[in-house]
Design a protein around this motif. Structure first.
Motif, PDB file in Angstrom:
ATOM      1  N   LYS A  24       5.360   4.093  -5.009  1.00  0.00           N
ATOM      2  CA  LYS A  24       4.961   2.883  -5.732  1.00  0.00           C
ATOM      3  C   LYS A  24       5.195   3.017  -7.248  1.00  0.00           C
ATOM      4  CE  LYS A  24       1.714   1.566  -2.119  1.00  0.00           C
ATOM      5  NZ  LYS A  24       0.315   1.194  -1.780  1.00  0.00           N
ATOM      6  N   SER A  49       1.913   5.021  -8.611  1.00  0.00           N
ATOM      7  CA  SER A  49       1.261   6.050  -7.789  1.00  0.00           C
ATOM      8  C   SER A  49       2.275   6.681  -6.853  1.00  0.00           C
ATOM      9  CB  SER A  49       0.100   5.448  -6.970  1.00  0.00           C
ATOM     10  OG  SER A  49       0.575   4.921  -5.740  1.00  0.00           O
ATOM     11  N   THR A  64       5.973   3.571   0.095  1.00  0.00           N
ATOM     12  CA  THR A  64       6.273   2.131   0.108  1.00  0.00           C
ATOM     13  C   THR A  64       6.739   1.682   1.484  1.00  0.00           C
ATOM     14  OG1 THR A  64       8.541   2.604  -0.504  1.00  0.00           O
ATOM     15  CG2 THR A  64       7.019   2.126  -2.293  1.00  0.00           C
ATOM     16  N   VAL A 120      -2.215   4.016   0.801  1.00  0.00           N
ATOM     17  CA  VAL A 120      -3.002   3.567  -0.351  1.00  0.00           C
ATOM     18  C   VAL A 120      -3.578   4.781  -1.072  1.00  0.00           C
ATOM     19  CG1 VAL A 120      -4.898   2.095  -1.092  1.00  0.00           C
ATOM     20  CG2 VAL A 120      -3.669   1.548   1.016  1.00  0.00           C
ATOM     21  N   ASP A 134      -3.975   2.848  -6.180  1.00  0.00           N
ATOM     22  CA  ASP A 134      -3.691   1.539  -5.578  1.00  0.00           C
ATOM     23  C   ASP A 134      -4.983   0.811  -5.200  1.00  0.00           C
ATOM     24  OD1 ASP A 134      -1.040   2.422  -5.642  1.00  0.00           O
ATOM     25  OD2 ASP A 134      -1.270   3.357  -3.667  1.00  0.00           O
ATOM     26  N   GLN A 151       3.616  -4.891 -10.600  1.00  0.00           N
ATOM     27  CA  GLN A 151       3.100  -4.405  -9.317  1.00  0.00           C
ATOM     28  C   GLN A 151       2.971  -5.552  -8.343  1.00  0.00           C
ATOM     29  OE1 GLN A 151      -0.821  -3.488 -11.107  1.00  0.00           O
ATOM     30  NE2 GLN A 151      -0.513  -1.449 -10.246  1.00  0.00           N
ATOM     31  N   LEU A 209      -4.008  -3.026   1.816  1.00  0.00           N
ATOM     32  CA  LEU A 209      -3.507  -2.654   0.481  1.00  0.00           C
ATOM     33  C   LEU A 209      -2.207  -1.842   0.524  1.00  0.00           C
ATOM     34  CD1 LEU A 209      -6.831  -1.766  -1.410  1.00  0.00           C
ATOM     35  CD2 LEU A 209      -5.502  -3.894  -1.487  1.00  0.00           C
ATOM     36  N   SER A 236      -0.026  -2.957  -2.097  1.00  0.00           N
ATOM     37  CA  SER A 236      -0.627  -2.967  -3.426  1.00  0.00           C
ATOM     38  C   SER A 236      -0.001  -1.886  -4.313  1.00  0.00           C
ATOM     39  CB  SER A 236      -2.134  -2.731  -3.285  1.00  0.00           C
ATOM     40  OG  SER A 236      -2.695  -2.458  -4.547  1.00  0.00           O
ATOM     41  N   GLY A 237       0.566  -2.292  -5.425  1.00  0.00           N
ATOM     42  CA  GLY A 237       1.151  -1.332  -6.351  1.00  0.00           C
ATOM     43  C   GLY A 237       2.628  -1.050  -6.134  1.00  0.00           C
TER      44      GLY A 237
END
Ligand code: ADP
Ligand code: MG
Length: 494
Positions: free
Chosen positions: A35, A38, A42, A52, A56, A141, A159, A162-163
């Protein structure tokens, strides 16, 4: 390269003609294993909330760390869009609340994006091209995903996304029709796929568009725009624009005015509907993220990335035209996907001198192979006929071993059953008959059986085509057409 904005066909309203004005914001997921801030994966399709990290999930005290691979991808994309690369850019917090945004803000870039102005040349179906200006490209993001269909009483949040790094690519309002918009997105997608910076998979949501549409009377200033959020197929982009422009014209012709707002496209109904009134930048309380330093790199870093860019579709197209004598249309079709262009070049490389004809090879790849693949809904990576097999078929034509017609039958056999085309021709007796004695016998028989046609052909030599057809038919397509032609000419005294 400063082609003027092309005025597309106008829409006839009740009171006047109208012109559409369109600008697109494309969200392209950066191809990267980790990501943006982080180390979480992905990968698509994992168990919910299995990719996560604490960053994230926005656990207190966690700090973002920029992923250099994503930065590199953004710079490479900017270079591929002929854009200004900004050696200094800044990450900002864009504050809003949403259940799938645990930080309570999105890290994005606002006043100082990583990439500035650029341009994309877009070829249209009518053979013309337009240049669409790029306003900027910035890194940001992605948010997580709210799932409302898992339980009757609860919503869930996943999530995993997320990020994940996104590139937002903002066009100038240079687009004037739904066709131009579709061609622009498809060209942009092609460039991203060549660069390997985004896989362009719209079904997975890895490339999606916010479509800004307004209408005006030709020559007047731009009208108020509406923004249609998150359209995830090229076809829907076209449909959403057509619907939205007509909706706005209807309102304006009734004496109303357009409210700037955010709308959604409903593909089932073929309509756009209001989602919320347009938020303003100040609603987001943008400010530079204090957890991240400005992003700075040297010109040498950019130059090194530039030197390593692959050949991009526009360059490749120009080369195919000049090196292989292709028409611009054929060249465009071949460079549409990097794999197709590579396949074509592999076929060419495997051709013998006698058969090395760029146009002939392009015909085979485009008409026979792509035609057949389309029919089966397959793409080039799944082609049952390899470049080497296709080259052998073309070589067999070039050598005069088989005719073009037999070659099509052979192609079909290779498609269905596989095998070495040369061995198949041998084993199935598909060789062209060049034995003059055998051809002569057929020619004589046909001339003897058709005295009236002979008289006609002597008066009108173009009728020789009828005789050629007959001879080819009775030889099962295996007679060498050139030999047949010559023989007929001498027998008929033409
Ligand atoms: P926002 O984030 O507010 O949507 P952006 O600057 O990110 O603003 O994007 C604006 C988009 O709208 C751009 O693609 C731009 O080309 C397009 N646009 C701006 N003005 C108009 C207009 N009058 N009609 C259609 N599109 C427009
Ligand atoms: Mg927007």
């Amino acid at each position: 390269m400063n082609a003027p904005v092309k005025t597309a066909k106008l829409i006839k309203g009740a009171t006047s003609d109208w012109e559409m004005v369109i600008g697109l914001e494309i969200h392209a997921q950066v191809t990267s294993n980790a990501k943006l801030f982080s180390g979480a994966s992905t990968q698509f399709g994992g168990e919910p909330n299995s990719h996560v990290s604490l960053v994230d999930a926005a656990m207190p005290g966690m700090l973002p760390v920029i992923n250099e691979a994503c930065v590199k991808q953004a710079v490479r994309t900017g270079l591929g869009l002929n854009a200004q690369i900004n050696l200094r850019s800044v990450f900002d917090r864009k504050n809003y609340f949403y259940p799938d945004l645990p930080q309570g803000y999105q890290i994005s870039q606002y006043k100082s994006p990583i990439v500035g102005e650029g341009e994309v040349t877009v070829d249209l179906d009518d053979g013309e091209s337009i240049v669409v200006g790029i306003e900027r490209l910035h890194l940001e993001q992605d948010a997580g995903k709210s799932l409302h269909d898992q339980s009757p009483t609860m919503s869930f949040v996943d999530l995993n996304r997320s990020g994940v790094a996104l590139m937002e690519i903002v066009s100038k309002p240079d687009i004037r029709s739904s066709e131009q918009a579709k061609a622009y997105v498809s060209k942009l997608r092609t460039i991203l796929r060549y660069l390997g910076t985004c896989d362009g998979d719209m079904e997975k949501g890895n490339l999606r568009a916010d479509v800004n549409v307004s209408v005006r009377k030709p020559g007047e200033p731009f009208g108020t725009r509406c923004e249609i959020k998150n359209v995830n197929s090229i076809r829907f982009i076209g449909q959403a624009i057509e619907y939205e422009a007509r909706r706005q014209i209807g309102i304006l012709e009734d004496g109303g005015s357009i409210e700037q707002e955010t709308r959604l496209y409903d593909p089932g109904k073929g309509e756009t509907r209001s989602m919320r009134s347009k938020e303003e930048a100040h609603d987001y309380r943008y400010f530079p993220d204090p957890d991240l330093l400005p992003l700075e790199f040297s010109q040498a870093y950019v130059d090194a990335l530039k030197a390593e860019l692959p050949e991009l579709p526009d360059q490749k197209k120009r080369r195919f035209i000049s090196e292989f004598g292709l028409t611009p249309y054929d060249a465009s079709v071949l460079v549409g996907e990097r794999e197709s262009a590579d396949f074509y070049e592999s076929v060419l490389a495997a051709l013998e001198d006698k058969a090395r004809d760029g146009k002939l090879a392009a015909n085979w790849v485009i008409n026979e192979l792509f035609g057949r693949l389309n029919k089966e809904g397959q793409d080039i990576s799944a082609s049952p006929v390899s470049a080497a097999q296709l080259a052998t078929i073309i070589n067999l034509i070039g050598e005069g071993t088989i005719s073009g017609k037999i070659a099509k039958d052979l192609f079909e056999i290779v498609w269905q059953e596989g095998g070495d085309p040369r061995e198949l021709v041998e084993a199935r007796g598909m060789k062209q008959v060049t034995d003059m004695g055998a051809i002569e016998k057929v020619v004589d028989d046909i001339i003897a059986a058709n005295p009236d046609k002979v008289t006609q052909a002597r008066a009108k030599p173009a009728l020789i085509g009828w005789f050629v057809g007959q001879v080819m038919k009775s030889s099962g397509g295996k007679a060498n057409p050139q030999a047949v032609n010559e023989l007929l000419k001498s027998k008929l005294g033409l």
